[in-house]
Scaffold this active site. Structure first.
Site, PDB file in Angstrom:
ATOM      1  N   LYS A  92      -2.160  -1.527  -3.864  1.00 48.40           N
ATOM      2  CA  LYS A  92      -3.022  -0.347  -3.825  1.00 48.40           C
ATOM      3  C   LYS A  92      -2.197   0.916  -3.916  1.00 48.40           C
ATOM      4  O   LYS A  92      -1.207   1.008  -3.188  1.00 48.40           O
ATOM      5  CB  LYS A  92      -3.803  -0.365  -2.500  1.00 48.40           C
ATOM      6  CG  LYS A  92      -4.680   0.817  -2.246  1.00 48.40           C
ATOM      7  CD  LYS A  92      -5.260   0.759  -0.859  1.00 48.40           C
ATOM      8  CE  LYS A  92      -5.913   2.096  -0.598  1.00 48.40           C
ATOM      9  NZ  LYS A  92      -6.167   2.337   0.775  1.00 48.40           N
ATOM     10  N   LYS A 152       0.851  -1.187   0.000  1.00 46.45           N
ATOM     11  CA  LYS A 152       0.000   0.000   0.000  1.00 46.45           C
ATOM     12  C   LYS A 152       0.885   1.234   0.000  1.00 46.45           C
ATOM     13  O   LYS A 152       1.669   1.457   0.920  1.00 46.45           O
ATOM     14  CB  LYS A 152      -0.913  -0.004   1.228  1.00 46.45           C
ATOM     15  CG  LYS A 152      -1.764   1.248   1.350  1.00 46.45           C
ATOM     16  CD  LYS A 152      -2.784   1.134   2.454  1.00 46.45           C
ATOM     17  CE  LYS A 152      -3.502   2.470   2.624  1.00 46.45           C
ATOM     18  NZ  LYS A 152      -4.546   2.402   3.658  1.00 46.45           N
TER      19      LYS A 152
HETATM   20  C1  PBG Z   1      -7.494   3.429   5.575  1.00 47.97           C
HETATM   21  C2  PBG Z   1      -7.741   3.344   4.102  1.00 47.97           C
HETATM   22  C3  PBG Z   1      -7.541   4.322   3.106  1.00 47.97           C
HETATM   23  C4  PBG Z   1      -8.034   3.784   1.916  1.00 47.97           C
HETATM   24  C5  PBG Z   1      -8.493   2.498   2.208  1.00 47.97           C
HETATM   25  N1  PBG Z   1      -8.279   2.255   3.568  1.00 47.97           N
HETATM   26  C6  PBG Z   1      -7.015   5.704   3.207  1.00 47.97           C
HETATM   27  C7  PBG Z   1      -5.600   5.949   3.540  1.00 47.97           C
HETATM   28  O1  PBG Z   1      -4.793   5.058   3.743  1.00 47.97           O
HETATM   29  O2  PBG Z   1      -5.282   7.137   3.644  1.00 47.97           O
HETATM   30  C8  PBG Z   1      -8.073   4.481   0.578  1.00 47.97           C
HETATM   31  C9  PBG Z   1      -9.138   4.006  -0.357  1.00 47.97           C
HETATM   32  C10 PBG Z   1      -9.412   4.898  -1.508  1.00 47.97           C
HETATM   33  O3  PBG Z   1      -8.760   5.938  -1.749  1.00 47.97           O
HETATM   34  O4  PBG Z   1     -10.356   4.575  -2.248  1.00 47.97           O
HETATM   35  N2  PBG Z   1      -6.172   3.524   5.961  1.00 47.97           N
END
Ligand code: PBG
Length: 303
Positions: free
Chosen positions: A229, A176
């Protein structure tokens, strides 16, 4: 006949945002066509999702109140816990995945607890494990930790096993990235950090080899499936992970990817339907088995 890649509604996981209150279906302004749902309406929406042949939803929660230690994340009557029970009582043939993180529930908006100006990794693990366990106790089928703390998959696996949930799979947000493409989501989930950013725990967009190390660590700790992601700016990473590992691979087409396509389409700059289908096909071609996407319903209808 010779097409190499196929898209099916079965590949999709549809994200949903649950909020307090009653009778609420409020459109998220930066993500047209996506809504904040109160618990009483979310099961009806899930029935529609299941009827389209989409096998799973992933839930995010907007709690009533936030505090330093994210109490709302692991409360038995928390917003996500109540939504899980409502969906499970009402909808057949739909998997409920939950996003396990603290950022929507902390007053400071970080994904773990804070010590000084830093996120304190190890004390965060216990809270994440409690959050995952409370989701599973409420009926969640799969938990998906998205916090990126080191060691959280192992902590969650141990907590689930200890409580007898030996069969509940973990879908780890393994690779991520610290991405600007989460912008619209932070409005949707009200989870922007109040100071600093997430670069100490999320990955540097410049690194692909590191993604393989993150995936390997999560698998060693007990992850059953792994996620990359965002998706479209990281197709190379999806392909690397697909080649190196023999587990199901998910990719998250995040809020910013969705909103870019929607915005360009609404200005008449892009054919929105074709952009949606091409982006989803490309993510599958790169190697994703599953795609978390805000387009899930629209694409399933077209398919
Ligand atoms: C929680 C999380 C996030 C997303 C999914 N889970 C935000 C982040 O990490 O700031 C992003 C999902 C999206 O942008 O569609 N940590």
């Amino acid at each position: 006949m010779v097409r190499e890649t196929r898209l099916s509604p079965e590949n999709f996981i549809y994200p949903l945002f649950v909020c307090p209150g009653n009778g609420i279906k409020r459109e998220i302004s930066s993500m047209p066509g996506n809504f904040h749902w109160s618990v009483d309406g979310v099961a009806q929406e899930c029935r529609e999702v299941a009827a389209l042949g989409i096998p799973a939803v992933i839930l995010f929660g907007l709690p009533e109140a936030k505090d330093e230690v994210a109490t709302g994340a692991y409360a038995e009557d928390g917003i996500v816990q109540r939504a899980i029970r409502a969906i499970k009582a009402d909808v057949k043939d739909l998997l409920v995945v939950t996003d396990v993180c603290l950022c929507e529930y902390t007053s400071h908006g970080h994904c773990g607890v804070i010590k000084g100006e830093e996120v304190d990794n190890d004390p965060s693990l216990d809270l994440l494990a409690r959050t995952a366990l409370s989701h599973v106790q409420a009926g969640a089928d799969i938990v998906a930790p998205s916090d990126m703390m080191d060691g959280r998959v192992g902590a969650i696996r141990a907590a689930l096993d200890k409580s007898g949930f030996l069969e509940t799979p973990i879908l780890a947000y393994a690779a991520k990235y610290a991405s600007v493409f989460y912008g619209p989501f932070r409005e949707a989930a009200d989870s922007a950090p109040q100071f600093g950013d997430r670069r100490a725990y999320q990955m540097d967009p410049a690194n692909a080899r590191e993604a393989l190390r993150e995936v390997a660590l999560d698998l060693e700790e007990g992850a059953d499936m792994v996620m990359v992601k965002p998706a479209m700016p990281y197709l190379d990473v999806i392909a690397h992970v697909r080649r190196e590992f023999r587990v199901p691979v998910a990719a998250y087409q995040v809020s910013g990817e969705f909103s870019m396509i929607r915005a360009a389409a609404s200005l008449g700059w892009l054919d929105g339907e074709r952009a949606m289908m091409e982006s989803l096909t490309a993510i599958r071609r790169a190697g994703a088995d599953m795609i978390l996407t805000y387009f899930a319903k629209d694409a399933a209808k077209l398919l």
